[in-house]
Write an enzyme that holds these catalytic residues in place. Structure first.
Site, PDB file in Angstrom:
ATOM      1  N   CYS A  50      -0.425   4.062   2.481  1.00 52.58           N
ATOM      2  CA  CYS A  50      -0.485   3.620   3.992  1.00 52.58           C
ATOM      3  C   CYS A  50      -0.401   2.559   4.308  1.00 52.58           C
ATOM      4  CB  CYS A  50      -1.791   4.541   4.507  1.00 52.58           C
ATOM      5  SG  CYS A  50      -3.489   3.939   3.670  1.00 52.58           S
ATOM      6  N   SER A  51      -1.434   1.855   4.715  1.00 53.44           N
ATOM      7  CA  SER A  51      -1.092   0.285   5.114  1.00 53.44           C
ATOM      8  C   SER A  51      -2.150  -0.369   4.727  1.00 53.44           C
ATOM      9  CB  SER A  51      -0.686   0.254   6.602  1.00 53.44           C
ATOM     10  OG  SER A  51      -1.634   0.608   7.408  1.00 53.44           O
ATOM     11  N   CYS A  52      -3.203  -0.408   3.880  1.00 49.48           N
ATOM     12  CA  CYS A  52      -4.212  -1.116   3.526  1.00 49.48           C
ATOM     13  C   CYS A  52      -3.867  -2.601   3.315  1.00 49.48           C
ATOM     14  CB  CYS A  52      -5.077  -0.679   2.345  1.00 49.48           C
ATOM     15  SG  CYS A  52      -5.393   1.208   2.430  1.00 49.48           S
ATOM     16  N   CYS A  96       0.904  -1.269   0.139  1.00 46.28           N
ATOM     17  CA  CYS A  96       0.007   0.000  -0.108  1.00 46.28           C
ATOM     18  C   CYS A  96       0.798   1.149  -0.184  1.00 46.28           C
ATOM     19  CB  CYS A  96      -0.815  -0.018   1.276  1.00 46.28           C
ATOM     20  SG  CYS A  96      -1.908   1.492   1.222  1.00 46.28           S
TER      21      CYS A  96
HETATM   22 CO   LIG Z   1      -3.554   2.310   2.498  1.00 46.59          CO
END
Ligand SMILES: [Co+2]
Length: 191
Positions: A95-97, A92
């Site tokens: 961000c950190s999906c 991602c």
């Molecule tokens: Co994300």
């Protein structure tokens, strides 16, 4: 953000509102029990059951839902299949999906800026850092997750697993093999 979260946790713990051990066990459950074990079951089933594999590749949210793993963090789960010609890897960049329902909590490196930027610029170099080397003619496809669409890598079933049960197969499916930064455990090798 990390420091603020830690400060908040410390204050809440000191005031007796939260139990640090309970927080640890929740995190651990997501890391080792709830999350990646669900994904491993999905992969093992896809390796064993051609109809399920077809359904998974056609609509992973729906197929995973039939096993009772319901997503609470996004709308679309997409399964991408590794083949000798193509290796898939998930990031991602924003961000950190991450597909929590099948993989649990994202690892720290997945959320870190170096992985997020390098995975798209130098995927082969990033894979080398993970100890993953692929034939030079294997294409590497990098998938960028979003809040709506998240990815699960379907790794290749290792040789030497013919006749294995789904439960046995699930044991060798690692979390990283479902992100594309690792392989399933080699049968017979110490884990
Ligand atoms: Co994300």
């Amino acid at each position: 953000m990390e420091l603020r979260t830690r400060a908040l946790e410390t204050i809440l713990t000191e005031k007796g509102y939260v139990d640090a051990a309970a927080l640890d066990s929740i995190v651990q459950a997501y890391e080792s029990k709830i999350g990646p074990r669900n994904g491993a079951q999905v992969v093992a089933k896809a390796w064993s059951d051609p109809a399920f594999k077809q359904a998974l590749l056609a609509d992973a949210s729906k197929a995973v839902g039939t096993l009772g793993h319901v997503s609470r963090v996004g709308d679309h789960l997409v399964a991408v299949e590794n083949t000798p010609q193509r290796h898939n890897m998930v990031v991602c960049t924003l961000c950190s999906c991450y597909p929590w329902e099948v993989l649990g909590l994202p690892p720290v490196w997945y959320k870190a800026a170096p992985y997020r930027s390098r995975a798209v610029k130098d995927p082969r170099g990033v894979l080398a850092d993970f100890g993953v080397s692929l034939p030079t003619d294997t294409e590497i496809r990098v998938w960028d997750s979003t809040a709506e669409t998240r990815f699960l890598v379907l790794p290749m079933r290792p040789e030497g697993t013919e006749g294995w049960s789904e439960a046995q197969l699930a044991e060798i499916v690692t979390r990283d093999s479902m992100i594309g930064t690792g392989f399933p455990t080699t049968p017979g090798a110490p884990s």
